[in-house]
Design a protein around this motif. Structure first.
Motif, PDB file in Angstrom:
ATOM      1  N   MET A  19       0.800  -1.220   0.000  1.00 35.28           N
ATOM      2  CA  MET A  19       0.000   0.000   0.000  1.00 35.28           C
ATOM      3  C   MET A  19       0.838   1.280   0.000  1.00 35.28           C
ATOM      4  SD  MET A  19      -2.859  -1.559  -0.048  1.00 35.28           S
ATOM      5  CE  MET A  19      -4.082  -0.278   0.102  1.00 35.28           C
ATOM      6  N   HIS A  20       2.140   1.161   0.262  1.00 42.26           N
ATOM      7  CA  HIS A  20       3.022   2.335   0.304  1.00 42.26           C
ATOM      8  C   HIS A  20       2.538   3.372   1.316  1.00 42.26           C
ATOM      9  CE1 HIS A  20       5.626   1.724  -3.445  1.00 42.26           C
ATOM     10  NE2 HIS A  20       4.801   0.690  -3.432  1.00 42.26           N
ATOM     11  N   ARG A  21       1.997   2.905   2.428  1.00 40.82           N
ATOM     12  CA  ARG A  21       1.614   3.760   3.542  1.00 40.82           C
ATOM     13  C   ARG A  21       1.675   2.931   4.826  1.00 40.82           C
ATOM     14  NH1 ARG A  21       0.383   8.600   2.276  1.00 40.82           N
ATOM     15  NH2 ARG A  21       0.135   9.019   4.491  1.00 40.82           N
ATOM     16  N   SER A  22       1.893   3.593   5.938  1.00 32.39           N
ATOM     17  CA  SER A  22       1.812   2.936   7.237  1.00 32.39           C
ATOM     18  C   SER A  22       0.346   2.882   7.649  1.00 32.39           C
ATOM     19  CB  SER A  22       2.629   3.712   8.273  1.00 32.39           C
ATOM     20  OG  SER A  22       2.628   3.032   9.507  1.00 32.39           O
ATOM     21  N   ILE A  23      -0.212   1.667   7.735  1.00 31.69           N
ATOM     22  CA  ILE A  23      -1.637   1.473   7.990  1.00 31.69           C
ATOM     23  C   ILE A  23      -1.793   0.354   9.020  1.00 31.69           C
ATOM     24  CG2 ILE A  23      -3.880   0.890   6.960  1.00 31.69           C
ATOM     25  CD1 ILE A  23      -2.690   1.756   4.246  1.00 31.69           C
ATOM     26  N   PRO A  36       4.997   1.038   5.395  1.00 33.76           N
ATOM     27  CA  PRO A  36       5.172   2.032   4.338  1.00 33.76           C
ATOM     28  C   PRO A  36       6.301   1.608   3.409  1.00 33.76           C
ATOM     29  CG  PRO A  36       6.187   2.786   6.362  1.00 33.76           C
ATOM     30  CD  PRO A  36       5.490   1.492   6.696  1.00 33.76           C
ATOM     31  N   SER A  37       6.417   2.301   2.303  1.00 35.98           N
ATOM     32  CA  SER A  37       7.509   2.007   1.380  1.00 35.98           C
ATOM     33  C   SER A  37       8.825   2.548   1.927  1.00 35.98           C
ATOM     34  CB  SER A  37       7.228   2.641   0.011  1.00 35.98           C
ATOM     35  OG  SER A  37       8.384   2.591  -0.809  1.00 35.98           O
ATOM     36  N   ALA A  38       9.872   1.788   1.739  1.00 33.91           N
ATOM     37  CA  ALA A  38      11.214   2.251   2.083  1.00 33.91           C
ATOM     38  C   ALA A  38      11.783   3.128   0.983  1.00 33.91           C
ATOM     39  CB  ALA A  38      12.134   1.059   2.334  1.00 33.91           C
ATOM     40  N   ILE A  78       2.378   6.399  -1.380  1.00 34.75           N
ATOM     41  CA  ILE A  78       1.192   6.711  -2.177  1.00 34.75           C
ATOM     42  C   ILE A  78       0.338   7.684  -1.369  1.00 34.75           C
ATOM     43  CG2 ILE A  78      -1.018   5.704  -2.913  1.00 34.75           C
ATOM     44  CD1 ILE A  78       0.602   3.367  -4.058  1.00 34.75           C
ATOM     45  N   ALA A  79      -0.200   8.681  -2.027  1.00 33.52           N
ATOM     46  CA  ALA A  79      -0.908   9.766  -1.351  1.00 33.52           C
ATOM     47  C   ALA A  79      -2.124   9.247  -0.588  1.00 33.52           C
ATOM     48  CB  ALA A  79      -1.340  10.827  -2.363  1.00 33.52           C
ATOM     49  N   PRO A 135       8.311  10.952   3.430  1.00 37.85           N
ATOM     50  CA  PRO A 135       9.584  10.270   3.713  1.00 37.85           C
ATOM     51  C   PRO A 135       9.518   8.758   3.532  1.00 37.85           C
ATOM     52  CG  PRO A 135       9.077  11.871   5.425  1.00 37.85           C
ATOM     53  CD  PRO A 135       7.851  11.761   4.570  1.00 37.85           C
ATOM     54  N   ALA A 136      10.630   8.196   3.109  1.00 45.35           N
ATOM     55  CA  ALA A 136      10.792   6.741   3.097  1.00 45.35           C
ATOM     56  C   ALA A 136      10.821   6.243   4.539  1.00 45.35           C
ATOM     57  CB  ALA A 136      12.078   6.370   2.378  1.00 45.35           C
ATOM     58  N   GLN A 137      10.176   5.096   4.790  1.00 46.59           N
ATOM     59  CA  GLN A 137      10.039   4.595   6.154  1.00 46.59           C
ATOM     60  C   GLN A 137      10.094   3.068   6.179  1.00 46.59           C
ATOM     61  OE1 GLN A 137       6.154   6.292   6.890  1.00 46.59           O
ATOM     62  NE2 GLN A 137       7.003   8.075   7.938  1.00 46.59           N
TER      63      GLN A 137
END
Length: 261
Positions: free
Chosen positions: A194-198, A211-213, A217-218, A233-235
């Motif tokens: 998902m490219h997000r912290s959820i 999230p993506s390193a 994604i918005a 930020p990458a995380q």
């Protein structure tokens, strides 16, 4: 036990940028530096898929060499951008191999680790076929009295990010829920994609989406909107597990420098 979870690096070689915006190779170099600088090193790294963007041998070879240099055990499952055959050929020490999929099982840590291959090559969505679900049932039975972490690429939850949810786990979700509930000691399901912290719940169990390193994604909860990239930020995630407290998770920015006092 400390577990680092990284996801969705979409590594590209030769300085190529993703969507003409994101230098994923540079982001990965920063990620490796960030993990190496952690004052407490992880006991294990879980990589929840989309290692490379084009699934070339060079992508996996470069990523694998950098991860091995950390000296930390790594376990990887494929994402929808990965290719099983190439990944397994270049990263045999980090992947599982179970007939036609790359599920993996490791009970050598304080908590049992099960990696589910949810990819269906040529499809962006996630799939758990009967063969993989049978495999999972057998492995859960082997550790019926132990705490377990399951990690996979596609989340089994609906996040509200409509375009991405339509590419989530679309096959095998009900059967997965039943197996998780039957076991009763699954500490968490760790995902990517998902490219997000959820954070959510599935079958009574916490779901934690990394999230993506590289690039996010918005955040947009409108229906039928296409997903858009974001320059957040990458995380990555750090999961601290103990028998007393269970799994405690932290979101960590890649570009944080650690300076001992």
């Amino acid at each position: 036990m400390l577990i680092a979870q990284i996801s969705d690096t979409h590594y590209l070689t030769d300085g190529t940028t993703l969507a003409n915006q994101f230098n994923t190779a540079a982001a990965f170099t920063q990620l490796i530096k960030a993990i190496a600088q952690q004052p407490m090193q992880p006991d294990l790294i879980l990589f929840s898929g989309d290692v490379g963007e084009r699934a070339t041998p060079e992508e996996y070879r470069t990523v694998g060499n950098a991860l091995r240099a950390l000296g930390i055990p790594v376990r990887i499952v494929p994402g929808n951008h990965d290719a099983r055959e190439v990944m397994q050929a270049e990263l045999p020490d980090m992947t599982g191999i179970e007939s036609n999929h790359l599920c993996l099982f490791d009970d050598g840590f304080d908590i049992a680790i099960i990696g589910l291959d949810t990819s269906k090559e040529g499809q962006p969505s996630g799939h758990l076929c009967p063969e993989r679900l049978d495999w999972l049932e057998h492995k859960l039975a082997r550790v019926k009295d132990r705490p377990v972490v399951i990690f996979m690429h596609h989340p089994p939850i609906t996040t509200g990010l409509d375009a991405m949810d339509r590419m989530g786990l679309v096959e095998g979700k009900d059967q997965l829920s039943e197996l998780v509930r039957q076991h009763g000691k699954v500490e968490a399901i760790l995902c990517g994609h998902m490219h997000r912290s959820i954070f959510g719940r599935f079958a009574g169990v916490p779901v934690q989406v990394a999230p993506s390193a590289s690039h996010q994604i918005a955040f947009d909860l409108r229906e039928k909107e296409p997903y858009r990239f974001s320059h957040e930020p990458a995380q990555y995630l750090m999961h601290l597990w103990s028998e007393r407290d269970g799994l405690i998770s932290h979101t960590v920015s890649v570009n944080t420098d650690y300076h001992p006092l």
